[in-house]
Design a protein around this motif. Sequence first.
Motif, PDB file in Angstrom:
ATOM      1  N   TYR A   1       2.574 -12.631 -12.899  1.00 30.55           N
ATOM      2  CA  TYR A   1       2.769 -11.303 -12.315  1.00 30.55           C
ATOM      3  C   TYR A   1       3.785 -11.353 -11.168  1.00 30.55           C
ATOM      4  CZ  TYR A   1       1.495  -6.540 -11.023  1.00 30.55           C
ATOM      5  OH  TYR A   1       1.526  -5.197 -10.785  1.00 30.55           O
ATOM      6  N   PRO A   2       4.708 -10.380 -11.146  1.00 35.70           N
ATOM      7  CA  PRO A   2       5.727 -10.363 -10.085  1.00 35.70           C
ATOM      8  C   PRO A   2       5.127  -9.831  -8.781  1.00 35.70           C
ATOM      9  CG  PRO A   2       6.049  -8.505 -11.591  1.00 35.70           C
ATOM     10  CD  PRO A   2       4.898  -9.296 -12.134  1.00 35.70           C
ATOM     11  N   SER A   3       4.235 -10.580  -8.191  1.00 34.49           N
ATOM     12  CA  SER A   3       3.412 -10.076  -7.081  1.00 34.49           C
ATOM     13  C   SER A   3       4.221  -9.647  -5.874  1.00 34.49           C
ATOM     14  CB  SER A   3       2.417 -11.148  -6.636  1.00 34.49           C
ATOM     15  OG  SER A   3       1.706 -11.610  -7.744  1.00 34.49           O
ATOM     16  N   LYS A   4       5.176 -10.522  -5.472  1.00 33.36           N
ATOM     17  CA  LYS A   4       5.902 -10.220  -4.228  1.00 33.36           C
ATOM     18  C   LYS A   4       6.696  -8.938  -4.372  1.00 33.36           C
ATOM     19  CE  LYS A   4       8.417 -13.756  -2.671  1.00 33.36           C
ATOM     20  NZ  LYS A   4       8.047 -15.013  -3.364  1.00 33.36           N
ATOM     21  N   LEU A   5       7.412  -8.855  -5.468  1.00 33.87           N
ATOM     22  CA  LEU A   5       8.254  -7.685  -5.688  1.00 33.87           C
ATOM     23  C   LEU A   5       7.419  -6.406  -5.723  1.00 33.87           C
ATOM     24  CD1 LEU A   5      11.210  -6.733  -6.520  1.00 33.87           C
ATOM     25  CD2 LEU A   5      10.315  -6.725  -8.837  1.00 33.87           C
ATOM     26  N   VAL A   6       6.336  -6.437  -6.489  1.00 35.02           N
ATOM     27  CA  VAL A   6       5.521  -5.227  -6.631  1.00 35.02           C
ATOM     28  C   VAL A   6       4.852  -4.895  -5.299  1.00 35.02           C
ATOM     29  CG1 VAL A   6       3.538  -4.200  -7.812  1.00 35.02           C
ATOM     30  CG2 VAL A   6       5.183  -5.558  -9.113  1.00 35.02           C
ATOM     31  N   ALA A   7       4.336  -5.924  -4.621  1.00 39.36           N
ATOM     32  CA  ALA A   7       3.680  -5.668  -3.332  1.00 39.36           C
ATOM     33  C   ALA A   7       4.669  -5.035  -2.364  1.00 39.36           C
ATOM     34  CB  ALA A   7       3.122  -6.970  -2.756  1.00 39.36           C
ATOM     35  N   GLY A   8       5.884  -5.562  -2.350  1.00 44.28           N
ATOM     36  CA  GLY A   8       6.899  -5.027  -1.437  1.00 44.28           C
ATOM     37  C   GLY A   8       7.193  -3.567  -1.725  1.00 44.28           C
ATOM     38  N   ILE A   9       7.312  -3.237  -2.974  1.00 38.32           N
ATOM     39  CA  ILE A   9       7.625  -1.847  -3.322  1.00 38.32           C
ATOM     40  C   ILE A   9       6.437  -0.936  -3.024  1.00 38.32           C
ATOM     41  CG2 ILE A   9       8.158  -0.299  -5.248  1.00 38.32           C
ATOM     42  CD1 ILE A   9       9.836  -2.703  -6.382  1.00 38.32           C
ATOM     43  N   LEU A  10       5.251  -1.384  -3.413  1.00 40.60           N
ATOM     44  CA  LEU A  10       4.078  -0.529  -3.186  1.00 40.60           C
ATOM     45  C   LEU A  10       3.879  -0.265  -1.695  1.00 40.60           C
ATOM     46  CD1 LEU A  10       1.419  -1.909  -5.737  1.00 40.60           C
ATOM     47  CD2 LEU A  10       2.981   0.026  -6.000  1.00 40.60           C
ATOM     48  N   SER A  11       4.189  -1.276  -0.869  1.00 37.63           N
ATOM     49  CA  SER A  11       3.917  -1.115   0.567  1.00 37.63           C
ATOM     50  C   SER A  11       4.870  -0.108   1.213  1.00 37.63           C
ATOM     51  CB  SER A  11       4.009  -2.465   1.269  1.00 37.63           C
ATOM     52  OG  SER A  11       5.362  -2.893   1.242  1.00 37.63           O
ATOM     53  N   ARG A  12       5.936   0.227   0.516  1.00 38.36           N
ATOM     54  CA  ARG A  12       6.849   1.219   1.088  1.00 38.36           C
ATOM     55  C   ARG A  12       6.333   2.651   0.948  1.00 38.36           C
ATOM     56  NH1 ARG A  12      11.609  -1.116  -1.827  1.00 38.36           N
ATOM     57  NH2 ARG A  12      11.930   0.953  -2.699  1.00 38.36           N
ATOM     58  N   PHE A  13       5.315   2.834   0.108  1.00 41.40           N
ATOM     59  CA  PHE A  13       4.823   4.196  -0.149  1.00 41.40           C
ATOM     60  C   PHE A  13       3.430   4.394   0.442  1.00 41.40           C
ATOM     61  CE2 PHE A  13       8.030   3.366  -3.268  1.00 41.40           C
ATOM     62  CZ  PHE A  13       8.715   4.569  -3.397  1.00 41.40           C
ATOM     63  N   LYS A  14       3.172   5.636   0.875  1.00 38.18           N
ATOM     64  CA  LYS A  14       1.809   5.950   1.330  1.00 38.18           C
ATOM     65  C   LYS A  14       0.891   5.902   0.114  1.00 38.18           C
ATOM     66  CE  LYS A  14       2.849   9.382   4.897  1.00 38.18           C
ATOM     67  NZ  LYS A  14       3.698  10.313   4.155  1.00 38.18           N
ATOM     68  N   PRO A  15      -0.356   5.470   0.316  1.00 40.16           N
ATOM     69  CA  PRO A  15      -1.269   5.323  -0.821  1.00 40.16           C
ATOM     70  C   PRO A  15      -1.352   6.588  -1.687  1.00 40.16           C
ATOM     71  CG  PRO A  15      -2.277   4.468   1.169  1.00 40.16           C
ATOM     72  CD  PRO A  15      -0.962   5.052   1.591  1.00 40.16           C
ATOM     73  N   ASP A  16      -1.312   7.754  -1.073  1.00 40.30           N
ATOM     74  CA  ASP A  16      -1.450   8.958  -1.900  1.00 40.30           C
ATOM     75  C   ASP A  16      -0.138   9.366  -2.572  1.00 40.30           C
ATOM     76  OD1 ASP A  16      -0.106   9.811   0.301  1.00 40.30           O
ATOM     77  OD2 ASP A  16      -1.279  11.634   0.592  1.00 40.30           O
ATOM     78  N   ARG A  17       0.901   8.529  -2.413  1.00 42.20           N
ATOM     79  CA  ARG A  17       2.178   8.816  -3.080  1.00 42.20           C
ATOM     80  C   ARG A  17       2.479   7.793  -4.187  1.00 42.20           C
ATOM     81  NH1 ARG A  17       3.409  14.009  -1.613  1.00 42.20           N
ATOM     82  NH2 ARG A  17       1.158  13.887  -1.814  1.00 42.20           N
ATOM     83  N   ILE A  18       1.487   7.017  -4.547  1.00 42.50           N
ATOM     84  CA  ILE A  18       1.677   6.062  -5.652  1.00 42.50           C
ATOM     85  C   ILE A  18       0.789   6.524  -6.807  1.00 42.50           C
ATOM     86  CG2 ILE A  18       1.522   3.662  -6.389  1.00 42.50           C
ATOM     87  CD1 ILE A  18       1.579   2.858  -3.432  1.00 42.50           C
ATOM     88  N   ILE A  19       1.396   6.691  -7.956  1.00 46.24           N
ATOM     89  CA  ILE A  19       0.654   7.232  -9.100  1.00 46.24           C
ATOM     90  C   ILE A  19       0.806   6.303 -10.310  1.00 46.24           C
ATOM     91  CG2 ILE A  19       0.298   9.262 -10.547  1.00 46.24           C
ATOM     92  CD1 ILE A  19       2.178  10.773  -8.522  1.00 46.24           C
ATOM     93  N   ALA A  20      -0.327   5.818 -10.793  1.00 45.07           N
ATOM     94  CA  ALA A  20      -0.292   5.018 -12.017  1.00 45.07           C
ATOM     95  C   ALA A  20      -0.167   5.955 -13.212  1.00 45.07           C
ATOM     96  CB  ALA A  20      -1.577   4.206 -12.143  1.00 45.07           C
ATOM     97  N   VAL A  21       0.717   5.607 -14.150  1.00 46.51           N
ATOM     98  CA  VAL A  21       0.843   6.412 -15.373  1.00 46.51           C
ATOM     99  C   VAL A  21       0.623   5.479 -16.558  1.00 46.51           C
ATOM    100  CG1 VAL A  21       2.297   7.998 -16.684  1.00 46.51           C
ATOM    101  CG2 VAL A  21       2.575   7.830 -14.194  1.00 46.51           C
TER     102      VAL A  21
END
Lengths: 633, 316
Positions: free
Chosen positions: A556-576
């Motif tokens: 899993y590309p953990s660092k990359l995904v963690a870095g991107i997710l951390s840029r957004f507020k939790p209520d602005r991330i949507i799993a599709v």
Amino acid sequence: MTIRAVDFILGGPQGGGLETSSQVLTWAFARAGYGVISDREYFSNIRGRHSYIHAETSAFELPRALRYPIHLLAAMDAETVFTHFGDLAQGSYLVYNVGEEKSNFAAIPSMEVELRERLRSMFPGIGVDGTLGSLVKYMGSRGVTPVGLDYASILSNAQREAGIVASQVSRYVSAILIGAVAALTGLGEDYVSYGLARRFQRKELYNHNLYIARSVMSQVKSKFGSPLALEKSSIGHGELLVASGNDAVAMAKIVGGLRYQSYYPITPAADESFTLEEYESIHGDGFDSEVVVLQTEDELAAVNSAIGAALSGARSATATSGPGFDLMVEGLGWAGMNEVPVVVTYYQRGGPSTGQPTRGEQSDLLSSVFASHGEYPRIVIASGDHEEAFYDAVDALNYAERYQMPVIHLVDKFLANTIASMPVPDPSKTKIDRGKLTGNVTGNYKRFDMSSPISPRAFLGQAVMWYTGDEHDEVGHITEDSEARIRIYEKRMRKLEIADSEIPEERRATYYGPEDADFLLLGWGFVKGAALSAMSELSAQGLRGAYLHVRVFSPYPSKLVAGILSRFKPDRIIAVEHNYEAQAARLARMNTGVEVERSILKFSGRPIYTDELVRAVKSVLSGSRREVLSYGA
Amino acid sequence: MARRPSPTDYRSDLWNDWCPGCGNFGIVAAMYQALAEMNADPRMTVVVSGIGCSGKTPHFVKVSGVHTLHGRAIPFATGIKLANPKLNVIVNGGDGDLLGIGAGHFVALGRRNVDLVVIMHDNQVYGLTKGQASPTLPREMQTKALPKPNMQDPVNPVALAISSGYTFVARGYSSKVKHLKDLIKAAIEHRGAAFIDVLQPCVTYNDIFTYDYYDKRVYQLEEAGWNPDVKDESDAVGKASEAYSKAFEWGDRIPIGVFYRNTHVPSFEDRIAARLPNYLKVPPAEETVDRGGIPVMDGAAFRKAFSEYIVDVAKG
Ligand SMILES: Cc1ncc(C[n+]2csc(CCOP(=O)(O)OP(=O)(O)O)c2C)c(N)n1
Ligand code: SF4
């Protein structure tokens, strides 16, 4: 006036020639330079149940997702109109058989009971008496132009004029649909003839179909013109590959040097093996490609014989779907234990159990990442579109050999059965990586040499070696010694860390959109197309979003995904995703610690459409936590 | 090897952990002898097994060995052999392994006639899981570990192999090592799917079918004038049904030897070669797939091969 893209549906009974209409039109549009995508929806049935093809053809892009409402519905039978009339937009066109105007929905036995009940409760309220004729009248009052054609007289004319045998004439309804769609979208006759010529090698069939398509074209054009005429294409490809996902993967496996493929028939995986068998022997300038394609007695034999072939040194794979994969799981563990490069192409469909055999889903992600008892490293790749599927299939073979471990290549039914236009792949842009090979070994050989996590590999025949599913020593003999166990266990597991450090994270996850986007969609697999289309639509409306597409789930590309997710507020991330549990979001949390709280999910078996995704994103942005999509017949 | 190999050359130096007196020892002894007499190249010889006491066989033989999953030795062996038909592949499995959990694969191998040898260690019990009834144990028999008599009827391995399409079907007895060695040699030499049902006393769990039981009853088919060979294709059904009847002879006299041999059925490898012209010369495992990391199939070849999928956009 011309338009940029047309969404249309061709519907009719399964086995009634729909695929022919779709193929011919797809080739014809591509020939004219337009991008095409077409998804086929069908029941688990051979003949008779309602089936349809939802397609988009575009003058400005190679389309990657479908949308509702549609501009054009071409119906082979009354059931199609009863099923899809609600999908038609204002100003759209409905091609139907006037000979069926008296058909009543209540008397159509193949219709799902639930749909009949819905119609029963709806029709009185809108003044429809239950017949096709009254429904068509109603549609006319709602801004849909009915294009009524008398199918029987078109066919009997053709029978007389073109000399078709009476008993065969019902097989030509597909040509009526082709003619009607071509006329309304302004597709030239040359292109139709090109499509027909590709489809029908037999001159006689080509002539008959062309005759009917032509006469329908002139009939429709003279009365309706070409109201849905596409603008001139601005895509600019000189050539296009037009293929299903199954076929794209099969072609890629041949490019990638596949030499052994085993399979046990299952929808929607089997078509890939059929295509491989068709191209099992290709001989060119200085190269030979011969693939042994074996239909086995079951999936146990499929995976285990593929493992055997890999031990002998052939690039080896199998293809299956959920129920078959379950049977392969024990073999997968053996391959993990014995560091065998084998690829399983996993076409996900609706589960659990036999679920919805011909419908799409993405509910096997966790099952792939965690399949089989014990711990062992594996690579899990998931493709988002036809082009990705092609290059991923080549990489799957490479990773398997480079890291000496099983690779699961996840595709979904949507991708498998969707025909799309894509740039013609260039094999010289791919590479073949066979990993650490020793060739013939003189003297003693240690298959699991402990001096590095990835041991030099010899094929059976090049050295004496042993393999066992029990814990083993360097030579491959059984050992239960506690310290040896720790050493070999760690050696095995460390390979995944190496893969993690070598496969670039950008290869494993891709961010689409502006760096400073206001919200993020997190998706995978076939969601990609709808997500990207929805993004561009939303941004046109001033909502600036981004899409993070995860393409490799292990490592899993953990660092990359963690870095991107951390840029957004939790209520602005949507799993599709196409499942109930938001499985990829769970893996994201497991690997990054970031909880994805919002989701847009679809598990009806139908693909996510751009328009419904746009609406759902807006609801989530205005506070909804979970949207379940349901559009599509 | 300049000198002729001896059977001990094929013995691995691992300690063999079968129970002392186990019938499996006779089977590996016969294998060592057969391989030595045939001067088998250890690299080109692969012993594939399933799971059970019999499953450990590969570790005791100094040729390549693949110890697979319970019931799955035949599929593994099939993949190994089809990817490289130059290899000599010998399957060893228990009666539970091959005819219980692996029965579907056992039948499928006969239908394909892949050039493999299957040696079944037939002890009528599941050895490694401590003595449960196997598919060859007759009904009402109660071997040592069984709490109650067996309720299921046995399958007849020789008859099953004949009706599944194996083209070489034999029975051996692990205590008649020389005879078994000859059967193994003949099976390896046979081009097609070969099956040897080996009567293998399990001294720990089977107190019915013992050495003593077999010693009194076993006789050799060839000494009794049995001709197993199919003369020509028209003779195949007749010979198969004679052999099938013979397979049910059990009781005071138990036949061992070759029951049935048909050399007129194309092997699966020949069937593949009829479709893939290079197959036997350059098998899948040896084919070149790249040139310095670039696929052998280049853009031009791709376009040619897959022209059916490519649309040339019309000009104008
Ligand atoms: C899928 C699976 N189920 C059950 C087992 C447990 N198991 C180990 S050995 C064995 C029986 C083997 O019996 P047989 O094939 O007759 O061989 P023998 O030990 O008698 O040589 C079983 C059931 C297993 N390893 N795998
Ligand atoms: S349990 Fe039986 S088959 Fe297994 S090693 Fe002991 S004697 Fe042999």
